[in-house]
Motif scaffolding. Structure first.
Motif, PDB file in Angstrom:
ATOM      1  N   PRO B  27      36.006  10.448 -63.245  1.00 46.56           N
ATOM      2  CA  PRO B  27      37.337  10.621 -63.849  1.00 46.56           C
ATOM      3  C   PRO B  27      38.181   9.374 -63.645  1.00 46.56           C
ATOM      4  CG  PRO B  27      36.742  12.546 -62.561  1.00 46.56           C
ATOM      5  CD  PRO B  27      35.666  11.549 -62.336  1.00 46.56           C
ATOM      6  N   SER B  28      38.912   8.994 -64.672  1.00 47.14           N
ATOM      7  CA  SER B  28      39.841   7.856 -64.635  1.00 47.14           C
ATOM      8  C   SER B  28      39.192   6.554 -64.187  1.00 47.14           C
ATOM      9  CB  SER B  28      41.032   8.143 -63.714  1.00 47.14           C
ATOM     10  OG  SER B  28      41.701   9.265 -64.164  1.00 47.14           O
ATOM     11  N   GLU B  29      37.919   6.398 -64.448  1.00 46.24           N
ATOM     12  CA  GLU B  29      37.246   5.180 -64.011  1.00 46.24           C
ATOM     13  C   GLU B  29      37.309   4.099 -65.083  1.00 46.24           C
ATOM     14  OE1 GLU B  29      33.229   4.009 -61.648  1.00 46.24           O
ATOM     15  OE2 GLU B  29      33.015   5.486 -63.228  1.00 46.24           O
ATOM     16  N   PHE B  30      37.443   2.854 -64.651  1.00 44.25           N
ATOM     17  CA  PHE B  30      37.369   1.704 -65.555  1.00 44.25           C
ATOM     18  C   PHE B  30      35.984   1.110 -65.378  1.00 44.25           C
ATOM     19  CE2 PHE B  30      40.144  -1.838 -67.465  1.00 44.25           C
ATOM     20  CZ  PHE B  30      39.057  -2.442 -68.078  1.00 44.25           C
ATOM     21  N   LEU B  31      35.118   1.384 -66.357  1.00 46.81           N
ATOM     22  CA  LEU B  31      33.747   0.910 -66.259  1.00 46.81           C
ATOM     23  C   LEU B  31      33.543  -0.235 -67.247  1.00 46.81           C
ATOM     24  CD1 LEU B  31      30.748   1.641 -65.140  1.00 46.81           C
ATOM     25  CD2 LEU B  31      30.440   2.439 -67.475  1.00 46.81           C
ATOM     26  N   ALA B  32      33.062  -1.366 -66.734  1.00 46.01           N
ATOM     27  CA  ALA B  32      32.741  -2.469 -67.627  1.00 46.01           C
ATOM     28  C   ALA B  32      31.240  -2.484 -67.846  1.00 46.01           C
ATOM     29  CB  ALA B  32      33.198  -3.784 -67.032  1.00 46.01           C
ATOM     30  N   ALA B 191      43.074   7.399 -68.281  1.00 43.37           N
ATOM     31  CA  ALA B 191      41.897   7.706 -69.090  1.00 43.37           C
ATOM     32  C   ALA B 191      40.680   6.969 -68.535  1.00 43.37           C
ATOM     33  CB  ALA B 191      42.141   7.283 -70.526  1.00 43.37           C
ATOM     34  N   ILE B 192      39.498   7.488 -68.864  1.00 43.05           N
ATOM     35  CA  ILE B 192      38.278   6.725 -68.601  1.00 43.05           C
ATOM     36  C   ILE B 192      38.283   5.543 -69.559  1.00 43.05           C
ATOM     37  CG2 ILE B 192      35.778   6.720 -68.965  1.00 43.05           C
ATOM     38  CD1 ILE B 192      35.703   9.593 -68.060  1.00 43.05           C
ATOM     39  N   ILE B 193      38.059   4.332 -69.048  1.00 40.46           N
ATOM     40  CA  ILE B 193      37.941   3.194 -69.954  1.00 40.46           C
ATOM     41  C   ILE B 193      36.511   2.674 -69.885  1.00 40.46           C
ATOM     42  CG2 ILE B 193      38.630   0.805 -70.408  1.00 40.46           C
ATOM     43  CD1 ILE B 193      41.418   1.476 -69.735  1.00 40.46           C
ATOM     44  N   ILE B 194      35.872   2.576 -71.032  1.00 40.75           N
ATOM     45  CA  ILE B 194      34.545   1.973 -71.087  1.00 40.75           C
ATOM     46  C   ILE B 194      34.700   0.669 -71.864  1.00 40.75           C
ATOM     47  CG2 ILE B 194      32.155   2.271 -71.780  1.00 40.75           C
ATOM     48  CD1 ILE B 194      32.637   5.281 -71.600  1.00 40.75           C
ATOM     49  N   TYR B 195      34.454  -0.429 -71.175  1.00 42.21           N
ATOM     50  CA  TYR B 195      34.845  -1.741 -71.667  1.00 42.21           C
ATOM     51  C   TYR B 195      33.596  -2.602 -71.797  1.00 42.21           C
ATOM     52  CZ  TYR B 195      37.691  -6.038 -71.725  1.00 42.21           C
ATOM     53  OH  TYR B 195      38.292  -7.214 -72.059  1.00 42.21           O
ATOM     54  N   VAL B 196      33.224  -2.911 -73.026  1.00 43.90           N
ATOM     55  CA  VAL B 196      32.023  -3.714 -73.247  1.00 43.90           C
ATOM     56  C   VAL B 196      32.399  -5.194 -73.309  1.00 43.90           C
ATOM     57  CG1 VAL B 196      30.368  -4.347 -75.029  1.00 43.90           C
ATOM     58  CG2 VAL B 196      30.619  -1.971 -74.372  1.00 43.90           C
ATOM     59  N   SER B 201      33.705 -12.820 -66.003  1.00 45.49           N
ATOM     60  CA  SER B 201      34.973 -12.906 -65.281  1.00 45.49           C
ATOM     61  C   SER B 201      35.908 -11.772 -65.701  1.00 45.49           C
ATOM     62  CB  SER B 201      35.620 -14.268 -65.499  1.00 45.49           C
ATOM     63  OG  SER B 201      36.103 -14.363 -66.806  1.00 45.49           O
ATOM     64  N   GLU B 202      35.853 -11.368 -66.971  1.00 41.32           N
ATOM     65  CA  GLU B 202      36.649 -10.221 -67.425  1.00 41.32           C
ATOM     66  C   GLU B 202      36.226  -8.959 -66.687  1.00 41.32           C
ATOM     67  OE1 GLU B 202      36.513  -9.380 -71.658  1.00 41.32           O
ATOM     68  OE2 GLU B 202      37.578 -11.253 -72.051  1.00 41.32           O
ATOM     69  N   ALA B 203      34.918  -8.735 -66.620  1.00 42.13           N
ATOM     70  CA  ALA B 203      34.404  -7.534 -65.973  1.00 42.13           C
ATOM     71  C   ALA B 203      34.792  -7.526 -64.499  1.00 42.13           C
ATOM     72  CB  ALA B 203      32.893  -7.453 -66.135  1.00 42.13           C
ATOM     73  N   LEU B 204      34.602  -8.653 -63.815  1.00 47.16           N
ATOM     74  CA  LEU B 204      34.905  -8.726 -62.386  1.00 47.16           C
ATOM     75  C   LEU B 204      36.394  -8.499 -62.144  1.00 47.16           C
ATOM     76  CD1 LEU B 204      32.724 -11.822 -61.431  1.00 47.16           C
ATOM     77  CD2 LEU B 204      32.353  -9.467 -60.682  1.00 47.16           C
ATOM     78  N   ALA B 205      37.232  -9.025 -63.041  1.00 53.34           N
ATOM     79  CA  ALA B 205      38.671  -8.968 -62.824  1.00 53.34           C
ATOM     80  C   ALA B 205      39.238  -7.560 -62.989  1.00 53.34           C
ATOM     81  CB  ALA B 205      39.374  -9.933 -63.775  1.00 53.34           C
ATOM     82  N   MET B 206      38.736  -6.794 -63.951  1.00 51.72           N
ATOM     83  CA  MET B 206      39.427  -5.558 -64.303  1.00 51.72           C
ATOM     84  C   MET B 206      38.747  -4.272 -63.865  1.00 51.72           C
ATOM     85  SD  MET B 206      40.915  -6.263 -68.082  1.00 51.72           S
ATOM     86  CE  MET B 206      39.434  -6.864 -68.829  1.00 51.72           C
ATOM     87  N   ALA B 207      37.402  -4.273 -63.797  1.00 48.21           N
ATOM     88  CA  ALA B 207      36.701  -2.992 -63.724  1.00 48.21           C
ATOM     89  C   ALA B 207      36.724  -2.382 -62.330  1.00 48.21           C
ATOM     90  CB  ALA B 207      35.264  -3.184 -64.177  1.00 48.21           C
ATOM     91  N   LEU B 221      24.386  -1.307 -61.032  1.00 51.09           N
ATOM     92  CA  LEU B 221      25.655  -0.620 -61.211  1.00 51.09           C
ATOM     93  C   LEU B 221      26.389  -0.681 -59.885  1.00 51.09           C
ATOM     94  CD1 LEU B 221      27.559   1.339 -62.792  1.00 51.09           C
ATOM     95  CD2 LEU B 221      26.172   3.194 -61.928  1.00 51.09           C
ATOM     96  N   GLY B 222      27.611  -1.162 -59.881  1.00 52.18           N
ATOM     97  CA  GLY B 222      28.331  -1.230 -58.614  1.00 52.18           C
ATOM     98  C   GLY B 222      29.729  -1.762 -58.800  1.00 52.18           C
ATOM     99  N   THR B 223      30.493  -1.849 -57.696  1.00 55.63           N
ATOM    100  CA  THR B 223      31.844  -2.395 -57.781  1.00 55.63           C
ATOM    101  C   THR B 223      31.731  -3.902 -58.014  1.00 55.63           C
ATOM    102  OG1 THR B 223      31.934  -2.889 -55.429  1.00 55.63           O
ATOM    103  CG2 THR B 223      32.650  -0.686 -56.101  1.00 55.63           C
ATOM    104  N   PRO B 224      32.803  -4.528 -58.498  1.00 57.32           N
ATOM    105  CA  PRO B 224      32.750  -5.982 -58.729  1.00 57.32           C
ATOM    106  C   PRO B 224      32.322  -6.739 -57.469  1.00 57.32           C
ATOM    107  CG  PRO B 224      34.695  -5.083 -59.756  1.00 57.32           C
ATOM    108  CD  PRO B 224      34.061  -3.944 -59.019  1.00 57.32           C
TER     109      PRO B 224
END
Lengths: 575, 342
Positions: B27-32, B191-196, B201-207, B221-224
């Motif tokens: 829930p409410s996860e920002f996944l890159a 909201a859940i954000i699924i960000y392709v 650097s974008e993925a590391l910065a936000m997800a 699969l893991g944290t930045p």
């Protein structure tokens, strides 16, 4: 040698006066002629015309026919474009070919075949009357607009289908992610986006309907339904001192309708900065399930095949009979019509004339058109741009109007100079070139725009002259696209009728005019036989062109265009 | 609500594009979803969105099945908003009409008019579009267009926001500014954000978590932080943290560098790397000196990047990348030592 400082203005002066002389002067002469009367220049011609009930009838008929056929072409053409661009039906290539058939077959042959099929005592009408219904009569106002509408379907189709494919699929996805179904999306998004294309396609269809001479000539003259184009023709070929001025005045009226409609439409349709992608997306967007897809697929292609091929087949069959409409029995079959067509000197001369005209027109257009296109695209020459506008003018005028203008211009091109061109094949040649040059300029421009100018710079940078640029790069790369453009011109001038109906005389008849004369004289069998030959030749030619284009798929066009150049193409396409 | 992807497979013709993807998005996860082009990341996003039916496998939002072998909920009935790389704005609608559009759908028919008005005003205000509300997309800049696209996606308060490389079409500086906007949206909406994206650097910065994909399978699969400091495969090590891979032998928790008398400690190096006798060293973990205890190397290239200087060096037969602080100047051709600092 003159120094270039003096030379350039002289060249420019000569070029501009030539432009005026060839493209603008005929139109002006026509306008002047419309005011010409027995007692000098006045509005007398127009007053006489407006007192004539027949003029009003012709205007009314022209408007009814054009508007009704445009509505028909717009609806059917847009629907077919939607089906072809967005659904997942199969055999889209075949569908497209069927839709474009009326472009390949000249409109008088389509008309001829339809009227043959719907003869009063023909199979269809025998069946219809046996049901207790009134027979279908093609020789009527409705008959004329239905045939014209059918012929103009591809005009709208082509304009709409490319636009539909250019709408990015993401725009639809965005709407669906907002909670709308695919049909709601088509209604709210795609239809709004494609509206300008439908409007401009309809405008072209309207202008084509006004311009068309053969359909109302074949169906309307004998049944006494005048439209402006046939009325002009009747006036022009009638004798008497006021024949030409009257025809000129009518031509001005017809041109006014065409211009008026164009202006009216431009008031309603605003072109917005479109955001369509430059590449066409051929992926289907409406996925129909098996049975629905089959119904649509078979329904559309089946109906189109029937409409295209049954009349033609009927006409070809009848050409082999002793008389049009006889029962197909062994005793009725004869090759008499064909043997007449292949041996009659008048027919053979007409075929020779048309072939020569088509070939020479093609060659002249390729050279002049490509040079003008090159000057415009590569050198941004203002003169070439003006030349294109001038050539567009003579194409936008209804054919019958241009034919008259040609007579006025070339009987006495300069005061005191009477080259006696009227009555020779040269006036036809001039008329064809003035009319069709714009098509070659456009296609050469498209071809040139697809070539990265850096390719030419590279030749120059490697030490090549301008001559080697053309010889080793341009001619090779332009050959195919330019030839495909001139193929259109060849087909059009080979089967031309409108211009030749007025400009041709005894020894300079053309194929179209010969078929027209047979039909007007009531010789349906001969006109059918001659049409059969033309149809077979045309279909054969297109099949050949199609087969060669299948062999060499164009892969390199996009690679050759540089980034900066693509935007230019895009601007060009949206302009 | 959490989104479950179970055994997702996708084939285009006979080409496999996705191979058995299993994933629970919290829930409410920002996944890159991060990967090079052609790795299947966009395909996975389209399957979640419902633009594509998976060849097999299940997509469900808690108990609601979105796609499986028998069910295919159409896009419009899924609880999601989407942002596209190309913005996908409609040229005939103003900014306000774009934001109002999702609320006109049948799905939102139950919302009272005041609620809709408030939501539109809020979304326009949040994205800083108040002054532009009556403009058409053709009159907006790239950054403004993407704001409209974001406002349109969030106005109906969907549970899932799908973003398909939303910043790729923007220029470098704007990209960095928009990252903060997207993070704000995530905090505000929950909201859940699924960000392709293909930009690590974008993925590391936000997800919150990063899913690294390659050839249609999950690489890691893991944290930045986990992905950056503890890559589990050669690909992740080189693609995300730009590691230099040193060859050598592992003896217990010691790594002996091949051909050199140096021993590096085990900082939690993943098993697949150990098995291959590799040790990942990130570019900033090497320190360049003239005479320290380190690997002999030769500088081959230098690029000045402001705060850092990027050096390319050859070390034996290998090419390494080393990031040094801006004061540490060396010249191409110089012989240096690379000192490992863990």
């Amino acid at each position: 040698m003159l120094s270039s400082k003096i030379q350039r203005p002289i060249v420019r002066l000569v070029f501009y006066s030539l432009l005026c002389f060839v493209f603008v002067a005929p139109v002006l002469r026509l306008c002047v002629m419309s005011f010409h009367g027995a007692e000098g220049y006045s509005l007398a011609n127009f007053i006489t015309l407006f007192h004539d009930q027949r003029t009003w009838e012709a205007i009314k008929n022209t408007l009814i026919i054009s508007i009704a056929s445009t509505i028909m072409a717009a609806f059917v053409g847009s629907f077919l474009a939607f089906v072809s661009a967005y659904t997942n039906i199969r055999h889209k290539k075949l569908l497209e070919l069927l839709v474009l058939m009326p472009f390949i077959i000249p409109s008088y042959i389509v008309t001829l075949s339809w009227s043959g099929l719907l003869l009063k005592q023909g199979h269809i009408n025998t069946f219809v009357t046996s049901l207790g219904l009134a027979p279908l009569d093609l020789y009527s106002l409705t008959g004329i607009w239905v045939v014209l509408g059918f012929i103009n379907i591809p005009v709208v189709y082509l304009s709409v289908v490319h636009m539909l494919r250019k709408i990015p699929a993401e725009m639809e996805w965005a709407s669906r992610a907002c909670g709308f179904t695919i049909w709601q999306t088509i209604w709210r998004i795609d239809l709004r986006e494609v509206w300008p294309a439908i409007a401009s396609g309809s405008l072209l269809a309207f202008l084509a309907a006004i311009d068309n001479f053969s359909v109302p000539a074949f169906l309307g003259i004998s049944s006494g339904i005048p439209v402006l184009s046939t009325y002009i023709y009747e006036k022009a070929i009638s004798f008497g001192p006021d024949a030409f001025p009257m025809a000129a005045a009518l031509s001005v009226l017809l041109s006014c309708i065409a211009i008026g409609w164009t202006l009216l439409e431009s008031c309603f349709v605003h072109s917005r900065s479109a955001m369509e992608s430059i590449k066409e997306d051929f992926q289907p967007r409406i996925i129909l399930n098996g049975s629905r897809r089959k119904i649509l697929e078979w329904g559309v292609t089946g109906l189109l095949s029937l409409l295209n091929f049954v009349p033609l087949a009927d006409m070809i069959l009848n050409a082999f009979l002793k008389n049009y409409g006889l029962a197909v029995t062994y005793s009725n079959i004869s090759l008499r019509n064909f043997s007449f067509v292949f041996t009659n000197t008048g027919v053979l001369t007409a075929v020779r004339n048309s072939l020569i005209l088509a070939l020479v027109t093609c060659l002249v257009c390729i050279v002049i058109g490509t040079v003008l296109a090159f000057r415009q695209v590569r050198c941004h020459s203002l003169a070439a741009a003006i030349a294109e506008k001038c050539a567009a003018l003579t194409y936008a005028l209804p054919g019958i109007v241009l034919a008259l203008a040609m007579i006025f211009q070339w009987t006495e091109p300069l005061p005191g100079v009477r080259p006696q061109l009227y009555g020779t094949i040269y006036i036809l040649l001039f008329a064809y070139i003035t009319r069709y040059l714009i098509l070659q300029i456009k296609s050469s421009k498209t071809a040139l725009n697809a070539i990265n100018p850096e390719l030419e710079d590279a030749v120059r940078a490697s030490g090549g002259s301008m001559l080697s640029v053309w010889r080793y790069v341009l001619v090779l790369l332009l050959m195919r696209p330019v030839l495909s453009g001139s193929f259109l011109i060849f087909g059009l001038s080979l089967t031309e009728l409108t211009l030749s109906s007025i400009l041709a005389s005894a020894g300079t008849k053309t194929i179209g005019l010969t078929i027209f004369s047979f039909q007007q004289a009531g010789d349906y069998s001969l006109s059918a036989a001659m049409s059969t030959v033309v149809v077979l030749l045309l279909l054969g030619g297109y099949m050949l062109a199609w087969a060669t284009s299948l062999k060499k798929k164009e892969k390199n066009v996009y690679e050759l265009a540089s980034r900066t150049h693509k935007t230019e193409i895009r601007q060009h396409a949206s302009a | 609500m959490s989104l479950h992807l179970e055994h997702i497979k996708q084939k285009f013709g006979s080409t496999p594009v996705l191979n058995d993807i299993n994933l629970v998005i919290r829930p409410s996860e920002f996944l890159a979803i991060l990967g090079p082009s052609g790795c299947g990341k966009t395909t996975l996003l389209r399957i979640i969105g419902g633009f594509l039916k998976p060849t097999s496998g299940t997509v469900r939002l808690d108990g609601t099945v979105y796609s499986d072998s028998s069910v295919m909920v159409p896009i419009e009935n899924r609880d999601l908003g989407m942002v596209f790389q190309s913005f996908a704005l409609w040229p005939h609608m103003t900014v306000r009409e774009h934001v109002e559009f999702p609320l006109k759908s049948r799905k939102k028919a139950g919302w009272p008019a005041e609620k809709k008005e408030a939501a539109v005003a809020q979304a326009i205000h949040d994205m800083g579009l108040d002054a532009l509300a009556d403009r058409y997309p053709g009159e907006l800049s790239g950054g403004q267009r993407q704001r409209v696209s974001l406002a349109r996606a969030i106005v109906s308060k969907p549970s899932i926001l799908l973003m398909d490389e939303p910043l790729s079409a923007l220029d470098a500086e704007l990209k960095i500014n928009m990252r903060k906007e997207i993070q704000d949206i995530h905090r505000r909406t929950g909201a859940i954000i699924i960000y392709v994206t293909h930009d690590q650097s974008e993925a590391l910065a936000m997800a919150d978590r990063i899913l690294v994909m390659r050839y249609g399978v999950i690489e890691q699969l893991g944290t930045p932080e986990e992905i950056y400091t503890h890559p589990e495969s050669e690909f992740v090590a080189t693609f995300v943290s730009k590691c230099n891979l040193l060859h050598g032998t592992w003896q217990g928790s010691d790594f002996h560098v091949a051909g050199h008398p140096f021993v590096y400690p085990d900082t939690g190096i993943a098993y697949p790397l150990k098995e291959k006798g590799l040790y990942p060293v990130r570019p900033e973990q090497f320190h360049i000196t003239y005479d320290g205890p380190g690997l002999e190397a030769t500088i081959t290239n230098r690029q000045f990047h402001g705060r850092e200087i990027h050096y390319a060096v050859t070390c034996g037969k290998e090419e390494f990348q080393v990031f040094a602080r801006s004061g540490e100047v060396f010249f191409p051709g110089e012989s240096v030592r690379l000192v490992f600092t863990a």
